[in-house]
Scaffold this motif. Sequence first.
Motif, short mmCIF file in Angstrom:
data_model
loop_
_atom_site.label_atom_id
_atom_site.label_comp_id
_atom_site.label_asym_id
_atom_site.label_seq_id
_atom_site.Cartn_x
_atom_site.Cartn_y
_atom_site.Cartn_z
N SER A 216 0.83 -1.20 0.00
CA SER A 216 0.00 0.00 0.00
C SER A 216 0.86 1.25 0.00
N ILE A 217 1.92 1.23 0.83
CA ILE A 217 2.83 2.38 0.88
C ILE A 217 3.51 2.58 -0.47
N ILE A 218 3.96 1.46 -1.06
CA ILE A 218 4.62 1.55 -2.37
C ILE A 218 3.67 2.09 -3.43
N PHE A 219 2.44 1.57 -3.44
CA PHE A 219 1.47 2.01 -4.43
C PHE A 219 1.11 3.49 -4.25
N ILE A 220 0.96 3.91 -2.99
CA ILE A 220 0.63 5.32 -2.73
C ILE A 220 1.77 6.22 -3.22
N PHE A 221 2.99 5.79 -2.92
CA PHE A 221 4.15 6.57 -3.35
C PHE A 221 4.22 6.66 -4.87
N LEU A 222 4.04 5.53 -5.51
CA LEU A 222 4.13 5.51 -6.97
C LEU A 222 3.00 6.31 -7.60
N PHE A 223 1.82 6.22 -7.01
CA PHE A 223 0.67 6.95 -7.55
C PHE A 223 0.88 8.45 -7.42
N ASN A 224 1.38 8.85 -6.25
CA ASN A 224 1.60 10.28 -6.02
C ASN A 224 2.73 10.84 -6.86
#
Length: 231
Positions: free
Chosen positions: A89-97
């Motif tokens: 989730s942290i990785i996806f949030i970072f990549l999305f942002n």
Amino acid sequence: MKEEKVGKLIKELRLKNHLTQKQFADKYFVTYQAVSKWEQGKNLPDISLLKEISKDYNIPLDSLLEGEITPKKNNKKIIVLVIIIIILSIIFIFLFNSKTYNYRTINTSCKDFNIRGNLSYDSKRSSIFISDIDYCGNDKEKIYKEISCTLYEKEGKTIHKISKCNTLKNNNISLDDYLKSITMNIEDYKHKCNNYDNNSLYLEIITKDLGNKTKNYKVPLKLASSCEAKK
């Protein structure tokens, strides 16, 4: 109590542990005829023996009395799964942002395996993540002494080894249990998204059973959707 179901479960436990009726009987200081009657549902062990069988084979006593094994919750696996989900989730949030990555899901069309993961990519590189591999073949209960798996990429006639799982040797384990422990995370891989097609990635799984018989599975991986350049 359901005598026939209890007897069938006792027989399954005995066979799974490669014991004859006499060996099983000797273990609990009874005759093999008594074991035979248990397995036929004509008689049952007394409660003290049932408690011993429950303890020896790590089965809840109530499950043994019902003749059905209720899977225990594996708290360790649950904790690991929660940690993986949080990290993802942290990785996806970072990549999305960051607004620089797109994603393609990874799955398989092979009838023996269900594999799920994702391919994240930008205009220069890609990353591959696979954490969910399930065996759905006919030998889920079969025990192996050696298992390995390797992720490959095929470019024309050239084959590249991308990542290799931990190889288990001299461990009696089912293929399903082994695959549940596998996580592949290949970051900053050199290829761009458009270098992949549905036939370029595959997972090779090699097993060796207790009789030294080797089996090789070649599992092609499919990439859903097409490559897009994020604006």
